[in-house]
Design a protein around this motif. Structure first.
Motif, mmCIF file in Angstrom:
data_model
loop_
_atom_site.group_PDB
_atom_site.id
_atom_site.type_symbol
_atom_site.label_atom_id
_atom_site.label_comp_id
_atom_site.label_asym_id
_atom_site.label_seq_id
_atom_site.Cartn_x
_atom_site.Cartn_y
_atom_site.Cartn_z
ATOM 1 N N ASP A 1 0.819 -1.225 0.000
ATOM 2 C CA ASP A 1 0.000 0.000 0.000
ATOM 3 C C ASP A 1 0.853 1.275 0.000
ATOM 4 O OD1 ASP A 1 -2.182 -1.694 0.138
ATOM 5 O OD2 ASP A 1 -2.264 -1.614 2.326
ATOM 6 N N ASN A 2 1.880 1.306 -0.884
ATOM 7 C CA ASN A 2 2.705 2.517 -1.037
ATOM 8 C C ASN A 2 3.524 2.845 0.215
ATOM 9 O OD1 ASN A 2 3.669 4.715 -2.573
ATOM 10 N ND2 ASN A 2 2.177 6.104 -1.646
ATOM 11 N N ARG A 3 3.807 1.825 1.026
ATOM 12 C CA ARG A 3 4.629 2.023 2.227
ATOM 13 C C ARG A 3 5.674 0.908 2.306
ATOM 14 N NH1 ARG A 3 1.293 5.666 2.432
ATOM 15 N NH2 ARG A 3 0.107 6.486 4.199
ATOM 16 N N LEU A 4 6.825 1.224 2.921
ATOM 17 C CA LEU A 4 7.762 0.168 3.303
ATOM 18 C C LEU A 4 7.249 -0.409 4.620
ATOM 19 C CD1 LEU A 4 10.521 -1.235 2.677
ATOM 20 C CD2 LEU A 4 11.563 0.412 4.244
ATOM 21 N N VAL A 5 7.056 -1.724 4.692
ATOM 22 C CA VAL A 5 6.504 -2.320 5.920
ATOM 23 C C VAL A 5 7.476 -3.272 6.609
ATOM 24 C CG1 VAL A 5 4.085 -2.093 5.222
ATOM 25 C CG2 VAL A 5 5.341 -4.197 4.646
ATOM 26 N N GLU B 1 7.584 5.935 10.328
ATOM 27 C CA GLU B 1 6.869 7.164 9.939
ATOM 28 C C GLU B 1 5.814 6.897 8.867
ATOM 29 O OE1 GLU B 1 7.342 9.713 11.784
ATOM 30 O OE2 GLU B 1 8.970 8.686 12.815
ATOM 31 N N GLN B 2 5.778 5.648 8.373
ATOM 32 C CA GLN B 2 4.806 5.251 7.332
ATOM 33 C C GLN B 2 4.846 6.216 6.143
ATOM 34 O OE1 GLN B 2 1.364 4.807 10.172
ATOM 35 N NE2 GLN B 2 1.420 2.701 9.480
ATOM 36 N N THR B 3 6.075 6.511 5.720
ATOM 37 C CA THR B 3 6.298 7.466 4.627
ATOM 38 C C THR B 3 5.734 6.936 3.305
ATOM 39 O OG1 THR B 3 8.373 8.053 5.721
ATOM 40 C CG2 THR B 3 8.118 8.764 3.425
ATOM 41 N N PRO B 4 4.864 7.686 2.625
ATOM 42 C CA PRO B 4 4.378 7.231 1.311
ATOM 43 C C PRO B 4 5.560 7.141 0.336
ATOM 44 C CG PRO B 4 3.030 9.040 2.157
ATOM 45 C CD PRO B 4 4.240 8.956 3.043
ATOM 46 N N LEU B 5 5.700 6.012 -0.323
ATOM 47 C CA LEU B 5 6.874 5.789 -1.177
ATOM 48 C C LEU B 5 6.857 6.671 -2.422
ATOM 49 C CD1 LEU B 5 7.297 1.921 -0.906
ATOM 50 C CD2 LEU B 5 8.367 3.723 0.462
ATOM 51 N N ASP C 1 12.297 9.012 -3.595
ATOM 52 C CA ASP C 1 12.850 8.250 -4.720
ATOM 53 C C ASP C 1 13.160 6.842 -4.215
ATOM 54 O OD1 ASP C 1 14.203 7.223 -6.844
ATOM 55 O OD2 ASP C 1 15.399 9.025 -7.219
ATOM 56 N N PHE C 2 12.137 6.007 -4.123
ATOM 57 C CA PHE C 2 12.320 4.704 -3.472
ATOM 58 C C PHE C 2 13.229 3.784 -4.278
ATOM 59 C CE2 PHE C 2 10.861 0.360 -2.206
ATOM 60 C CZ PHE C 2 11.424 0.399 -0.940
ATOM 61 N N ASP C 3 13.191 3.886 -5.616
ATOM 62 C CA ASP C 3 14.097 3.046 -6.423
ATOM 63 C C ASP C 3 15.547 3.303 -6.048
ATOM 64 O OD1 ASP C 3 12.027 1.912 -7.715
ATOM 65 O OD2 ASP C 3 12.191 3.092 -9.555
ATOM 66 N N LEU C 4 15.856 4.557 -5.805
ATOM 67 C CA LEU C 4 17.223 4.921 -5.440
ATOM 68 C C LEU C 4 17.535 4.451 -4.014
ATOM 69 C CD1 LEU C 4 19.857 6.478 -5.881
ATOM 70 C CD2 LEU C 4 18.700 8.530 -5.084
#
Length: 413
Positions: free
Chosen positions: A354-358, A378-382, A386-389
C-alpha cells in the motif's frame, strides 16, 4: 506526586527519564528482584565471550544515575502484590510501598516447558539475566572441555551459542522448528546464518525435540541421543503479567495498554516486554519484546504519569544482532511485495505494501538499516521519495534531491 516503578530494565529507565522530563522533584521508587543496578541485558553473551565485563555491563547508565534522578532503589526485593484500592505495592517481606502513579515494567521470564527428566539434570540454566550468565560461566569453568546442549534456536539460544562457542568442546542446538530464528527470519536468510554458525563449529538439530532427559543425556523424538555436560534451556519467554492481572488490569497474553502506556486501571501504567503493543507494520496487536519499544513505552508512561502529554504509536518488531561476526537487522512485517538482493554472505529483503515500506531483512551489510526503519515507523508514502534509489543506495537519502542529482551525475532527478 509519588511514583513507583516495578522492574529495573530498559522500560524502567525510560519511565524514570520520562518522569524527570516533566517533574524534576517528585520521589521515585524502583523495586526490582534483581540485586543489580540497571544493566545492558543483551550483553550477557559478550560477558561469556570475554568482550565485556560485569562492571562495563552495569554502565548502561552512569553510576550516579539513580542519585542524580532522585530515585530510591529497593534492589533484591520482590513485589508480591499491587493493591490498586489502597494504592500500595506490597513486597514479599510484607512492607508496603505507597504510590500515586505506578508503572509496571516487569518484563518476561524464561518459559520452561514440562520435559521428562529435566529435574535430573544438575548443570542447567536459562539465559536471560546476569545471574544466568554467571551461573553458566561457573559451569563451563576454565577448561574448554565441556559439551553443551542448547534447547532453542531463537535469539536467546543463538546469542548464548555465540557467547560460549570458543569455550566448549561440543556445542549442539536443537529446535522443533525447521529453521533457526523461526520467529524472526524466513527460510533463505535463516539458512545463511545457520551455515555461518556451522562453519564455526555449532551443530544444529532442527525439526526435532527432546523426548526425555537423563542427568547428562537427551533422548530425542527422532531416536537419537545427545550427551552433554551443561544444558541451556532457551525455548522462549512469557510476559510477567500476574501483578497487573491481580490488580485488575486487562491482560491478554500481555498487559493491555493504550498509546499513553496506561493500563485499564487508573494511575497504573505498564511498559516493555510485559505489555501488548500495536504493531503498525503488521497492523495487529502483539507482544514486541525489544529494547527500543520498551524504552519508548517507558518514556511515554513517565511523561504521562507526571502530567505531561506523550504518545507512542509507532511500535514495530525489530531485531539487531550479530552472530560471530555476521550481522543481522530485521524489522516490520514480511507480508507484501518483495525486493531481494542476495549472495552467500549478504541478504537484503525489502517488503512494501500500500505505497509504504513495511518490513526488511538485512544480513551482512546492515549500515543503512536506520533509514529503512524510519520509513516504516513514519509510514512514509513511497511515491513522495525516490524509493528506487533508496532501495539500492540508501546512503544517498542523507542528501537533498539536488545534491543526489549532482552525486549521480544527474541520473536521478
Amino acid at each position: 506526586m509519588n511514583y513507583v516503578i516495578i522492574g529495573n530494565g530498559t522500560a524502567a529507565v525510560g519511565t524514570i527519564e520520562g518522569i524527570r522530563a516533566v517533574d524534576q522533584t517528585g520521589p521515585i521508587t524502583v523495586i526490582s528482584d534483581e540485586p543489580y543496578p540497571v544493566y545492558g541485558r543483551p550483553l550477557i553473551s559478550y560477558l561469556l565471550l570475554g568482550k565485556t565485563t560485569e562492571e562495563k555491563m552495569l554502565r548502561y547508565r552512569p553510576a550516579d544515575f539513580y542519585e542524580k534522578n532522585g530515585v530510591t532503589t529497593l534492589l533484591g526485593r520482590r513485589a508480591a502484590k499491587v493493591d490498586a484500592a489502597a494504592k500500595t505495592v506490597v513486597l514479599e517481606d510484607g512492607a508496603a510501598v505507597p504510590y500515586d502513579k505506578l508503572c509496571i515494567c516487569t518484563g518476561s521470564r524464561p518459559f520452561v516447558p514440562p520435559m521428562e527428566g529435566l529435574d535430573t539434570v544438575e548443570n542447567k540454566t536459562s539465559f536471560m539475566t546476569l545471574d544466568d550468565a554467571k551461573r553458566l560461566d561457573a559451569m563451563l569453568g576454565a577448561g574448554n572441555d565441556k559439551r553443551v546442549l542448547i534447547v532453542g534456536a531463537g535469539l536467546i539460544g543463538l546469542k548464548c551459542a555465540e557467547g560460549i562457542q570458543q569455550r566448549v568442546s561440543e556445542l549442539t542446538v536443537i529446535d522443533l522448528a525447521p529453521r533457526i530464528l523461526p520467529n524472526v527470519l524466513t527460510e533463505a536468510p535463516a539458512a545463511i546464518i545457520q551455515k555461518h554458525l556451522e562453519g564455526k563449529g555449532v551443530r544444529f538439530l532442527l525439526g526435532d525435540s527432546v523426548a526425555r532427559f537423563e542427568p547428562q543425556s537427551a533422548h530425542l523424538k527422532s531416536g537419537g541421543t545427545v550427551d552433554f555436560d551443561v544444558l541451556v534451556v532457551a525455548v522462549g519467554v512469557r510476559p510477567n503479567t500476574e501483578l497487573a492481572a491481580e490488580a485488575g488490569c486487562a491482560v491478554e497474553r500481555g498487559i493491555l495498554i493504550d498509546e499513553h502506556s496506561a493500563t485499564t486501571v487508573p494511575d497504573i501504567y505498564a511498559a516493555g516486554d510485559c505489555t501488548v503493543s500495536h504493531d503498525i507494520a503488521a497492523e495487529t496487536d502483539r507482544i514486541l519484546a525489544i529494547l527500543p519499544n520498551a524504552y519508548m513505552q517507558g518514556e511515554t508512561a513517565g511523561k504521562t504519569m507526571a502530567g505531561g502529554s506523550a504518545c507512542f504509536d509507532k511500535a514495530i518488531p525489530m531485531n539487531a544482532s550479530g552472530f560471530l561476526g555476521l550481522h543481522m537487522i530485521t524489522a516490520g512485517s514480511y507480508d507484501g511485495e518483495t525486493y531481494l538482493e542476495q549472495d552467500e554472505e549478504h541478504y537484503k529483503l525489502l517488503v512494501t505494501r500500500d505505497n509504504r515500506l513495511v518490513g526488511f531483512i538485512l544480513i551482512g551489510d546492515v549500515d543503512r538499516a536506520g533509514i529503512y526503519t524510519s520509513l516504516i515507523r513514519e509510514q512514509t508514502p513511497l511515491d513522495t521519495i525516490d524509493f528506487d534509489l533508496i532501495r539500492e543506495k540508501p546512503q544517498l537519502m542523507a542528501f537533498s534531491r539536488a545534491e543526489r542529482a549532482k552525486k549521480l551525475g544527474g541520473a536521478h532527478g
